[in-house]
Design a protein around this motif. Structure first.
Motif, PDB file in Angstrom:
ATOM      1  N   ASN A   1       0.836  -1.220   0.000  1.00 16.30           N
ATOM      2  CA  ASN A   1       0.000   0.000   0.000  1.00 16.30           C
ATOM      3  C   ASN A   1       0.863   1.260   0.000  1.00 16.30           C
ATOM      4  OD1 ASN A   1      -2.417  -1.399  -0.028  1.00 16.30           O
ATOM      5  ND2 ASN A   1      -2.551  -1.499   2.213  1.00 16.30           N
ATOM      6  N   LEU A   2       1.926   1.251   0.794  1.00 15.79           N
ATOM      7  CA  LEU A   2       2.839   2.401   0.843  1.00 15.79           C
ATOM      8  C   LEU A   2       3.510   2.614  -0.512  1.00 15.79           C
ATOM      9  CD1 LEU A   2       4.617   1.807   4.291  1.00 15.79           C
ATOM     10  CD2 LEU A   2       3.114   3.735   3.731  1.00 15.79           C
ATOM     11  N   LEU A   3       3.938   1.517  -1.101  1.00 14.74           N
ATOM     12  CA  LEU A   3       4.626   1.576  -2.391  1.00 14.74           C
ATOM     13  C   LEU A   3       3.718   2.173  -3.466  1.00 14.74           C
ATOM     14  CD1 LEU A   3       6.858  -1.297  -3.693  1.00 14.74           C
ATOM     15  CD2 LEU A   3       5.456   0.011  -5.257  1.00 14.74           C
ATOM     16  N   GLN A   4       2.438   1.778  -3.432  1.00 13.16           N
ATOM     17  CA  GLN A   4       1.501   2.261  -4.450  1.00 13.16           C
ATOM     18  C   GLN A   4       1.175   3.757  -4.292  1.00 13.16           C
ATOM     19  OE1 GLN A   4      -1.584  -0.698  -3.933  1.00 13.16           O
ATOM     20  NE2 GLN A   4      -0.829  -1.899  -5.654  1.00 13.16           N
ATOM     21  N   MET A   5       1.536   4.325  -3.154  1.00  5.94           N
ATOM     22  CA  MET A   5       1.332   5.760  -2.939  1.00  5.94           C
ATOM     23  C   MET A   5       2.518   6.584  -3.442  1.00  5.94           C
ATOM     24  SD  MET A   5      -0.274   5.406   0.907  1.00  5.94           S
ATOM     25  CE  MET A   5      -0.128   7.146   1.307  1.00  5.94           C
ATOM     26  N   THR A   6       3.565   5.918  -3.887  1.00  8.09           N
ATOM     27  CA  THR A   6       4.765   6.605  -4.383  1.00  8.09           C
ATOM     28  C   THR A   6       4.799   6.587  -5.910  1.00  8.09           C
ATOM     29  OG1 THR A   6       6.207   4.655  -4.503  1.00  8.09           O
ATOM     30  CG2 THR A   6       5.991   5.724  -2.344  1.00  8.09           C
ATOM     31  N   GLU A   7       5.877   7.138  -6.472  1.00 12.71           N
ATOM     32  CA  GLU A   7       6.100   7.118  -7.925  1.00 12.71           C
ATOM     33  C   GLU A   7       6.892   5.882  -8.357  1.00 12.71           C
ATOM     34  OE1 GLU A   7       5.134   9.481 -10.349  1.00 12.71           O
ATOM     35  OE2 GLU A   7       3.818  10.100  -8.715  1.00 12.71           O
ATOM     36  N   GLY A   8       7.101   4.947  -7.427  1.00 13.66           N
ATOM     37  CA  GLY A   8       7.943   3.791  -7.697  1.00 13.66           C
ATOM     38  C   GLY A   8       7.508   2.966  -8.892  1.00 13.66           C
ATOM     39  N   LEU A   9       6.202   2.667  -8.969  1.00 12.10           N
ATOM     40  CA  LEU A   9       5.699   1.833 -10.070  1.00 12.10           C
ATOM     41  C   LEU A   9       5.846   2.545 -11.413  1.00 12.10           C
ATOM     42  CD1 LEU A   9       2.511   0.437  -8.288  1.00 12.10           C
ATOM     43  CD2 LEU A   9       4.541  -0.877  -8.926  1.00 12.10           C
ATOM     44  N   GLN A  10       5.538   3.844 -11.451  1.00 14.20           N
ATOM     45  CA  GLN A  10       5.632   4.603 -12.701  1.00 14.20           C
ATOM     46  C   GLN A  10       7.085   4.722 -13.155  1.00 14.20           C
ATOM     47  OE1 GLN A  10       3.119   5.711 -14.776  1.00 14.20           O
ATOM     48  NE2 GLN A  10       4.877   6.055 -16.112  1.00 14.20           N
ATOM     49  N   LYS A  11       7.983   4.969 -12.213  1.00 11.71           N
ATOM     50  CA  LYS A  11       9.405   5.095 -12.569  1.00 11.71           C
ATOM     51  C   LYS A  11       9.951   3.763 -13.092  1.00 11.71           C
ATOM     52  CE  LYS A  11      10.604   8.982  -9.577  1.00 11.71           C
ATOM     53  NZ  LYS A  11      11.352   9.429  -8.386  1.00 11.71           N
ATOM     54  N   ALA A  12       9.487   2.666 -12.520  1.00  8.70           N
ATOM     55  CA  ALA A  12       9.909   1.348 -12.994  1.00  8.70           C
ATOM     56  C   ALA A  12       9.383   1.104 -14.409  1.00  8.70           C
ATOM     57  CB  ALA A  12       9.408   0.255 -12.047  1.00  8.70           C
ATOM     58  N   LYS A  13       8.133   1.501 -14.640  1.00  9.58           N
ATOM     59  CA  LYS A  13       7.560   1.354 -15.979  1.00  9.58           C
ATOM     60  C   LYS A  13       8.333   2.203 -16.994  1.00  9.58           C
ATOM     61  CE  LYS A  13       3.494   2.062 -18.796  1.00  9.58           C
ATOM     62  NZ  LYS A  13       2.371   2.942 -19.050  1.00  9.58           N
ATOM     63  N   ASP A  14       8.695   3.404 -16.601  1.00  6.89           N
ATOM     64  CA  ASP A  14       9.487   4.284 -17.480  1.00  6.89           C
ATOM     65  C   ASP A  14      10.830   3.637 -17.827  1.00  6.89           C
ATOM     66  OD1 ASP A  14       7.466   6.146 -17.344  1.00  6.89           O
ATOM     67  OD2 ASP A  14       8.462   7.421 -15.857  1.00  6.89           O
ATOM     68  N   LEU A  15      11.432   2.969 -16.828  1.00  4.71           N
ATOM     69  CA  LEU A  15      12.705   2.299 -17.055  1.00  4.71           C
ATOM     70  C   LEU A  15      12.536   1.140 -18.051  1.00  4.71           C
ATOM     71  CD1 LEU A  15      15.727   2.016 -16.300  1.00  4.71           C
ATOM     72  CD2 LEU A  15      15.025   0.550 -14.386  1.00  4.71           C
ATOM     73  N   ALA A  16      11.441   0.406 -17.905  1.00  4.05           N
ATOM     74  CA  ALA A  16      11.154  -0.694 -18.842  1.00  4.05           C
ATOM     75  C   ALA A  16      10.988  -0.158 -20.261  1.00  4.05           C
ATOM     76  CB  ALA A  16       9.897  -1.441 -18.398  1.00  4.05           C
ATOM     77  N   GLU A  17      10.291   0.969 -20.393  1.00  3.46           N
ATOM     78  CA  GLU A  17      10.079   1.578 -21.719  1.00  3.46           C
ATOM     79  C   GLU A  17      11.399   2.018 -22.350  1.00  3.46           C
ATOM     80  OE1 GLU A  17       7.160   4.607 -20.948  1.00  3.46           O
ATOM     81  OE2 GLU A  17       5.488   3.245 -21.380  1.00  3.46           O
ATOM     82  N   GLU A  18      12.325   2.493 -21.523  1.00  6.29           N
ATOM     83  CA  GLU A  18      13.658   2.874 -22.038  1.00  6.29           C
ATOM     84  C   GLU A  18      14.364   1.661 -22.638  1.00  6.29           C
ATOM     85  OE1 GLU A  18      16.111   4.898 -19.192  1.00  6.29           O
ATOM     86  OE2 GLU A  18      14.481   6.258 -18.596  1.00  6.29           O
ATOM     87  N   HIS A  19      14.279   0.531 -21.945  1.00  2.00           N
ATOM     88  CA  HIS A  19      14.909  -0.690 -22.453  1.00  2.00           C
ATOM     89  C   HIS A  19      14.225  -1.166 -23.737  1.00  2.00           C
ATOM     90  CE1 HIS A  19      17.955  -1.456 -19.455  1.00  2.00           C
ATOM     91  NE2 HIS A  19      17.082  -1.253 -18.488  1.00  2.00           N
ATOM     92  N   ILE A  20      12.920  -1.014 -23.819  1.00  2.00           N
ATOM     93  CA  ILE A  20      12.191  -1.402 -25.036  1.00  2.00           C
ATOM     94  C   ILE A  20      12.645  -0.544 -26.222  1.00  2.00           C
ATOM     95  CG2 ILE A  20       9.930  -1.343 -26.165  1.00  2.00           C
ATOM     96  CD1 ILE A  20      10.357  -3.795 -24.403  1.00  2.00           C
ATOM     97  N   GLN A  21      12.800   0.742 -25.982  1.00  2.00           N
ATOM     98  CA  GLN A  21      13.252   1.638 -27.054  1.00  2.00           C
ATOM     99  C   GLN A  21      14.670   1.275 -27.508  1.00  2.00           C
ATOM    100  OE1 GLN A  21      11.402   3.764 -28.814  1.00  2.00           O
ATOM    101  NE2 GLN A  21       9.743   2.962 -27.541  1.00  2.00           N
ATOM    102  N   THR A  22      15.524   0.909 -26.565  1.00  2.00           N
ATOM    103  CA  THR A  22      16.886   0.487 -26.909  1.00  2.00           C
ATOM    104  C   THR A  22      16.861  -0.808 -27.704  1.00  2.00           C
ATOM    105  OG1 THR A  22      17.704   1.513 -24.869  1.00  2.00           O
ATOM    106  CG2 THR A  22      19.190  -0.017 -25.985  1.00  2.00           C
TER     107      THR A  22
END
Length: 322
Positions: A272-293
């Motif tokens: 619950n605490l984690l879902q209140m942060t930007e952690g999930l979105q930042k991880a998704k952004d990192l995944a998208e960077e790898h996809i683009q590479t």
């Protein structure tokens, strides 16, 4: 729907693969045979062998996929399955792909032996490809699996690890096999070394993105969807990308991890605490960077009619979140 569309050109080969896997890992001992049957009857999407076959189609041009490519696809799935058996023992998972894990259904001893047996079988079939360079490339993966597990065990509940260290561990545990299999497939097509290396980079970054998405799903999805218990990474002290990003924002989450979730409801509270942060979105952004590479790595295959499938495959990896 996207999955079906992406793999439409290799669908028949994947159906044959499902049949061949049970034959290839058939063991003389009834317990090992039963464990192997149990593993492959559980199914799975066979994403890794599908990638091998798609790379084969992309690098062969108008030629038909060779029997050696099909065998490499099968070897890749056996290696992957062997690693899952050992992972489940280490992480003490009770279910995988919606069914009981080998150590849960049989015993830990049988699971360890079954995993070893599958690695041995994959090595035997790999040697029979009669291509030394492919053998060298794929056999390194088994070493990488062990390296990844040791690293993960040494940094359990360690909040000081960096995203770079997490990425390195993810490469050993997941991306190494996909990268090596892509390169191995290109090698069997006998294309030049530059194309082989580009296929390797495509597989590497696709694999890293795949692992990051898996780590997000471990937090956001139900056990029914995952086919294994949700929140298992967090419970085992495996601090993944979304958790590492969330720790920057949440002191309370840091405290729960320091205490290694000593209370019964600590895991749910941490999620619950984690879902209140930007952690999930930042991880998704990192995944998208790898996809683009990954996509950038195979620009030289742009004129190939399989190229759009490789792009769609990259999109499928991200779409697993929805």
């Amino acid at each position: 729907m996207l999955f079906t569309h992406v793999f439409s050109t290799v669908e028949n080969d994947l159906q044959h693969l499902n049949t061949n896997l049970k034959t290839m890992v058939g063991a003389r001992h009834p317990v090992l045979n039963a464990a192997s049957e149990h593993l492959f009857s559980a199914g799975g999407k066979r994403i890794r062998p599908a990638i091998v076959l798609l790379i084969a189609q992309a690098t062969l041009g108008q030629q038909l996929v060779r029997s050696s490519h099909k065998r490499l696809a099968e070897i890749t799935e056996i290696i992957h399955t062997a690693s899952l058996v050992h992972d489940d023992v280490i992480d003490d998972c009770n279910t995988r792909r919606g069914v009981g894990t080998v150590h849960n259904v049989f015993s830990t001893k049988v699971a360890v032996l079954a995993g070893d047996f599958l690695f041995a079988q994959s090595s035997w079939y790999l040697g029979n490809l009669n291509n030394l360079e492919v053998v060298k490339t794929i056999s390194k993966v088994i070493t990488d699996f062990a390296e990844g597990e040791v690293r993960q065990g040494l940094i359990s509940f360690d909040k000081t690890i960096s995203i770079n260290e997490y990425t390195e561990k993810s490469f050993y545990k997941t991306a190494s096999l996909i990268a090596a299999s892509c390169k191995g497939s290109a090698m069997l097509s006998e294309v030049d070394i530059e194309i082989q290396n580009k296929c390797y980079l495509y597989g590497k970054h696709l694999g890293l993105a795949f692992q990051i998405i898996d780590d997000i799903l471990d937090i956001t999805s139900s056990s029914k969807f995952l086919g294994k218990p949700s929140g298992s990474d967090l419970k085992n002290g495996n601090l993944t990308a979304p958790i590492l990003f969330a720790l920057i924002e949440s002191t309370e989450l840091q405290i729960l991890i320091d205490k290694e979730f000593e209370n019964q409801d600590d895991i749910n509270h941490a999620i619950n605490l984690l879902q209140m942060t930007e952690g999930l979105q930042k991880a998704k952004d990192l995944a998208e960077e790898h996809i683009q590479t990954a996509i950038s790595s195979i620009q030289s295959l742009k004129n190939n009619n399989i190229y759009p499938k490789l792009i769609l495959l990259s999109q499928y990896v991200l779409d697993r979140l929805y």
